[in-house]
Write an enzyme that holds these catalytic residues in place. Structure first.
Site: not given
Ligand code: NAP
Length: 499
Positions: A155, A253, A287
């Protein structure tokens, strides 16, 4: 289809300063049009091993480069990003869907971070302190950790990466970066920029591939001593567990359930603007997006009326069109999740005032679009008021008092961002003290962080670390205490002290 801006049909990993093709790949889909923008490698664990090996070697040299010289690379990175801002912003809109205005804002955040962290190259302050014994000097200094792993979400494909990689690099670490497979183009572009800026080979390595393969290999690699992760709670919890077992430092985060509080003395027009921007900007896929509005019952109806009028004006479509205010949802899974929450909200008894459906008219049928949605008369315990929806859906929760508003705000498992609209100075100061989120806004929406302040959340949003701000350096450095005894004899701390 390769876009003219990108000039390649297939991205490559960046390893030891070389561009290396992957054996397998998967298409990157423009969420606004459904078109393939480029192919991205799906690397394996062996590529992670290779990246770590070159990073380990490069880091040893990099750590010896004086920090102000390391910072020079970041100044050059910032300048190149500035020159390329428009191109980067368009590519960002194409891979992520956010509207161009917001994409420009995100790239700007990266530029700001480059100059800010470059400045840290001349600070990286430690402390000197009196020693308890005569002829003895004491100080604490920051040391780089070694090879660090960065795992980023789709995102904010460039901003979050700069919050992590820039402090890591200026502090003397080498980086392995795995961007989200959904949005890899910004990683490719940023690596090209680092290459042009003269970063020594192997200090930054980008390995494309899935979280379950590349991410998992990073998390379990003995020589990656820090994982800095931003993403969902589910993934973050899993990574934290794995890192915990290995005694590996991990910075998380994660999600949010952010609220705007609108008090009875608020400037309602301003509140409406703040809610619209933070609830429907990036189609609610931030987020820090506002997904709850906690409103004083005396102004609830007026707020609803004004929100409905302004929501009607939101234009929805491909973010490359400058007239568009709300872009697409990242993919079908994201869309299905939102649709599911609409049903949950209705079944829980919240009243649907606007939206609640997918948009498929004309060109919109090629992407994934969802109408900006407003629920009202939600209660604090409903799932739509507790769980992260990650879409353009906001729920109004009426309250009777300031105290109840604070309680409702704090009554979720997350703790990222909160906001209050009020003109009462006493309430402002009580709110900034009592709201339990890592970020608090007064008379502004829940989004809009500035890079020189710490970014992150309390409770289920994180594990106590912060991205951006000088605090980001804490993730990528170890504190070292140094004692220099110049007395010429052995002095024993706590023992050889004159009574
Ligand atoms: P996600 O599905 O958890 O993926 C985040 C990253 O982690 C991706 O690069 C993903 O790779 C990787 N990943 C997935 N499974 C993993 C594993 N088992 N081991 C290591 N890495 C792994 O999250 P998203 O859907 O991309 O992002 C949305 C979420 O991020 C929302 O909940 C949002 O609130 C949160 N967010 C938080 C912040 C903050 O600063 N608090 C900022 C922005 C977003 P792939 O997708 O390539 O498989």
């Amino acid at each position: 289809m390769t876009d003219v801006l990108l000039k390649t049909s297939k991205l490559e990993n960046y390893l030891n300063g070389d561009w290396v093709e992957g054996e397998k790949s998967t298409p990157v889909i423009n969420p606004a049009t459904g078109e393939t923008v480029v192919e991205v490698p799906l690397s394996d664990a062996a590529t992670v091993n290779e990246a770590v090996n070159v990073a380990k070697k490069a880091q040893k040299e990099w750590a010896l480069v004086p920090a102000p010289q390391r910072a020079e690379v970041l100044y050059r990175v910032g300048n190149i990003m500035k020159e390329r801002k428009e191109r980067l912003s368009k590519l960002l809109t194409m891979e992520n869907g956010k509207v161009l205005e917001e994409a420009r804002g995100e790239v700007q955040e990266g530029i700001d971070m480059a100059f800010y962290m470059a400045g840290e190259g001349r600070r990286l302050f430690g402390q000197t302190t009196p020693a308890e014994l005569k002829d003895k000097f004491a100080m604490s200094v920051r040391s780089p950790i070694g090879v660090v792993g960065i795992i980023t979400p789709w995102n904010f494909p460039i901003a979050i990466a700069t919050w992590k990689s820039f402090p890591a690099i200026v502090a003397g670490n080498a980086v392995i970066w795995k961007p989200a497979t959904e949005t890899p183009i910004m990683a490719y572009e940023l690596a090209k920029i680092f290459e042009e800026a003269g970063l020594p080979k192997g200090v930054l390595n980008v390995v494309f591939g899935s979280g379950s393969t590349v991410g998992d290999a990073m998390v379990h690699h003995d020589d990656i001593r820090v994982i800095s992760f931003t993403g969902s709670n589910e993934t973050g919890r899993h990574i934290a567990g794995e890192c915990g077992r290995q005694l590996k430092k991990v910075s998380l985060e994660m999600g949010g359930k952010n609220a705007v509080i609108v008090m009875d003395d608020a400037d309602l027009n301003l509140a409406v603007e703040g809610i619209l921007w933070s609830a429907f900007g990036t189609s609610g896929q931030r987020c820090t997006a506002c997904s709850r509005v906690i409103v004083h019952e005396d102004v609830k109806e007026r707020l609803e009326e004004r929100l409905l009028v302004e929501m009607e004006k939101l234009t929805i479509g491909n973010g490359l069109d400058e007239s568009i205010k709300v872009g697409p949802i990242i993919n079908k899974a994201g869309l299905d999740k939102i649709k599911n929450y609409i049903e949950i909200g209705k079944n829980e008894g919240a009243k649907l005032l606007a939206g609640g459906y997918e948009l498929t008219d004309g060109d919109l049928s090629n992407g994934h679009y969802f109408a900006p949605t407003l629920f009202t008369d939600a209660t604090a315990d409903m799932r739509i008021a507790q769980e992260e929806i990650f879409g353009p859906v906001v729920s109004l929760i009426p309250v009777k008092s300031f105290e109840e508003a604070i309680e409702v705000n704090n009554g979720v498992t997350y703790g990222l961002s909160s906001s209050i609209f009020t003109n009462d100075a006493n309430r402002v100061f009580k709110a900034q003290r009592d709201l339990d989120t890592g970020i608090v806004y007064v008379n502004a929406g829940t989004t809009g962080a500035e890079i020189h302040l710490p970014f992150g959340g309390s409770k289920g949003t994180g594990n106590g670390h912060r991205d951006s701000g000088v605090q980001a350096l804490d993730v990528f450095t170890e504190w070292k205490a140094v004692y220099v005894d110049f007395s010429g004899k052995l002095q024993r701390a706590q023992i050889d002290v004159d009574e």
